[in-house]
Design an enzyme around this catalytic site. Structure first.
Site, mmCIF file in Angstrom:
data_model
loop_
_atom_site.group_PDB
_atom_site.id
_atom_site.type_symbol
_atom_site.label_atom_id
_atom_site.label_comp_id
_atom_site.label_asym_id
_atom_site.label_seq_id
_atom_site.Cartn_x
_atom_site.Cartn_y
_atom_site.Cartn_z
ATOM 1 N N ASP A 219 -9.874 3.040 2.262
ATOM 2 C CA ASP A 219 -9.842 2.533 3.676
ATOM 3 C C ASP A 219 -10.352 3.495 4.796
ATOM 4 O OD1 ASP A 219 -8.702 0.097 3.012
ATOM 5 O OD2 ASP A 219 -6.744 0.748 3.318
ATOM 6 N N LYS B 39 0.725 -1.093 -0.116
ATOM 7 C CA LYS B 39 -0.025 -0.229 0.303
ATOM 8 C C LYS B 39 0.751 1.285 0.009
ATOM 9 C CE LYS B 39 -4.198 -2.090 2.099
ATOM 10 N NZ LYS B 39 -5.106 -1.487 3.295
#
Ligand code: ATR
Length: 272
Positions: A105, A69
């Site tokens: 997220d 990420k």
């Protein structure tokens, strides 16, 4: 699948445990979208090749998970402002030959909390100061909550709080009373165990308690929360809603959240 089927997927390493393909494929099916979502096991030394492959093949969307990420940002043409602030990308879209990184997220965590509470003006305690904590803290601040960051290593909590603009920070150990309306565990404590990151007595009655740990589904923290008269919220909702927001970004269609949640549960059962 046909020649016209849209191919997308998730890059992660190792790839064994992800429930993302189940969620996304269920969403495509429920929405009548001709697409297929795969899991691609990409070790860190192949990340650059994978992203070049995406561009070369013209794959329009990919999700990104652990451990890529942060590292993936160096391979993209653009990273949007929110993903840059969080310091992580979980979604790549190829648009006009440019690879754009985004992060869902934070909004996934927020949507999950909003199932139980309106965060604006509330006092929130975030446990942990790693990557997951950054997304949760960012989401809560966007929603207008007052955020406290609590971490085993206090210096990390302090740094995260000052970088993102949280109100306060402190150590995780020895908390007698969390004194918050919202509590989110982002540490790995409780994963596959019956340990909780905080003493049950520290959980205030009526608080919404969400655990990013989703295996077991009822972690010790969530069990303690229920026993204390607080409102437990399973970590699966963070994953379901972050995937739902990816679906929205990629298809410009309202995500079928319930179908995704059901697929998440079934994927968990078939693993056991
Ligand atoms: P992620 O990206 O999933 O958040 P991470 O960056 O490795 O993962 O962060 C893990 C978090 O869990 C950290 O906040 C870590 O605390 P430290 O910063 O003190 O390391 C926390 N954590 C892990 N094991 C823990 C434990 N046994 N007790 C308390 N906190 C723990």
């Amino acid at each position: 699948m046909s020649g016209k089927t849209m191919v997308c997927g998730i890059i992660l390493h190792p790839a064994g445990h992800t429930r993302s393909p189940a969620m996304h494929n269920a969403a495509f099916e429920a929405s009548g979208i001709d697409a297929s979502y795969q899991a691609f096991d990409v070790p860190p030394h192949r990340l650059g090749d994978a992203i070049r492959g995406m561009r070369g093949l013209g794959l329009r969307q990919l999700a990104v998970s652990i451990p890529h990420k942060r590292a993936v940002m160096a391979h993209l043409d653009r990273v949007d402002e929110r993903a840059a602030a969080i310091g992580a990308v979980n979604t790549i879209t190829l648009r006009d030959d440019a690879l754009e990184g985004a992060n869902t997220d934070w909004i996934g965590a927020l949507r999950a909390l909003e199932r139980e509470i309106e965060p604006k003006g509330r006092r929130a305690a975030v446990l942990g100061a790693g990557g997951a904590a950054r997304a949760v803290v960012y989401g809560l601040l966007q929603a207008g909550a007052r955020v406290w960051v609590l971490n085993r290593t206090e210096a990390r909590a302090e740094q995260l709080a000052s970088e993102l603009g949280a109100e306060n920070s402190g150590p995780l150990e020895g908390l007698a009373d969390l004194a918050a309306d919202i509590i989110v565990n982002t540490t790995s404590v409780g994963l596959g165990s019956t340990i909780s990151p905080v003493a049950a007595e520290a959980i205030p009655e009526g608080a919404v308690v969400m655990d990013a740990v989703y295996e077991p589904e009822k972690t010790q923290l969530l069990r303690d929360a229920a026993r204390r008269g607080a409102r437990p919220l399973a970590g699966k909702w963070m994953l379901v809603h972050q995937a739902a927001e990816q679906f929205r970004l990629w298809t410009h269609t309202e995500p079928p959240v319930n179908a995704m949640a059901e697929a998440f549960d079934i994927a968990g059962e078939t693993r056991r």
